[in-house]
Design a protein around this motif. Structure first.
Motif, PDB file in Angstrom:
ATOM      1  N   PHE A 194       0.784  -1.231   0.000  1.00  0.00           N
ATOM      2  CA  PHE A 194       0.000   0.000   0.000  1.00  0.00           C
ATOM      3  C   PHE A 194       0.819   1.286   0.000  1.00  0.00           C
ATOM      4  N   SER A 195       1.916   1.349   0.732  1.00  0.00           N
ATOM      5  CA  SER A 195       2.708   2.583   0.730  1.00  0.00           C
ATOM      6  C   SER A 195       3.698   2.623  -0.435  1.00  0.00           C
ATOM      7  N   SER A 196       3.842   1.486  -1.144  1.00  0.00           N
ATOM      8  CA  SER A 196       4.824   1.430  -2.231  1.00  0.00           C
ATOM      9  C   SER A 196       4.188   1.083  -3.583  1.00  0.00           C
ATOM     10  N   ASN A 197       2.858   1.213  -3.678  1.00  0.00           N
ATOM     11  CA  ASN A 197       2.153   1.001  -4.958  1.00  0.00           C
ATOM     12  C   ASN A 197       2.407  -0.374  -5.563  1.00  0.00           C
ATOM     13  N   GLY A 198       2.212  -1.417  -4.771  1.00  0.00           N
ATOM     14  CA  GLY A 198       2.406  -2.774  -5.260  1.00  0.00           C
ATOM     15  C   GLY A 198       1.444  -3.114  -6.391  1.00  0.00           C
ATOM     16  N   HIS A 199       1.905  -3.956  -7.312  1.00  0.00           N
ATOM     17  CA  HIS A 199       1.072  -4.348  -8.452  1.00  0.00           C
ATOM     18  C   HIS A 199       1.467  -5.747  -8.904  1.00  0.00           C
ATOM     19  N   MET A 200       0.456  -6.572  -9.203  1.00  0.00           N
ATOM     20  CA  MET A 200       0.658  -7.957  -9.619  1.00  0.00           C
ATOM     21  C   MET A 200       0.213  -8.138 -11.067  1.00  0.00           C
ATOM     22  N   ASP A 201       1.121  -8.574 -11.940  1.00  0.00           N
ATOM     23  CA  ASP A 201       0.779  -9.028 -13.287  1.00  0.00           C
ATOM     24  C   ASP A 201       0.957 -10.542 -13.283  1.00  0.00           C
ATOM     25  N   VAL A 202      -0.148 -11.268 -13.397  1.00  0.00           N
ATOM     26  CA  VAL A 202      -0.123 -12.718 -13.269  1.00  0.00           C
ATOM     27  C   VAL A 202       0.303 -13.348 -14.591  1.00  0.00           C
ATOM     28  N   ASP A 203       1.391 -14.130 -14.538  1.00  0.00           N
ATOM     29  CA  ASP A 203       1.888 -14.841 -15.708  1.00  0.00           C
ATOM     30  C   ASP A 203       1.209 -16.189 -15.876  1.00  0.00           C
ATOM     31  N   SER A 204       1.007 -16.905 -14.752  1.00  0.00           N
ATOM     32  CA  SER A 204       0.391 -18.225 -14.831  1.00  0.00           C
ATOM     33  C   SER A 204      -0.241 -18.586 -13.497  1.00  0.00           C
TER      34      SER A 204
END
Length: 107
Positions: free
Chosen positions: A55-65
């Protein structure tokens, strides 16, 4: 890359959506009471870890599989602190559809 809306497990889909939307309330809602987690094999306090790594570091998930009926993911995870890294995620989901534990680490 897998579109978040196409993730198989509804709890995992809600988790990834909450992370990507930077929605702390939705993140907390998907977790079961007393949920636990580990990062690179070490148990961590979820609240502290999520605040710092998401939350304080702008986490983001791009799911590959995904595997294991959608409860194991390979993700390109990025945040403002660490940049981008290939990570693995594994989720335990309760009968009522909430996450009781998740484990993450470098893939």
């Amino acid at each position: 890359m897998i579109n978040v809306s196409q993730l198989t497990d509804p709890a995992v889909r809600a988790f990834v959506t909450a992370v990507n939307d930077n929605d702390k309330g939705a993140f907390e809602e998907v977790l079961a009471p007393g949920a636990t987690m580990s990062d690179d094999g070490s148990d961590r306090d979820i609240t502290d870890w999520a605040d710092r790594e998401i939350f304080s570091s702008n986490g983001h998930m791009d799911v590959d599989s995904e595997a294991d009926d959608g409860r194991s993911l390979i993700v390109e995870y990025r945040n403002d602190t660490w940049g981008a890294m290939r990570t693995k995620w594994r989720f335990d989901v309760t009968a009522d559809g909430r996450i009781s534990r998740f484990e993450t680490g470098q893939a």
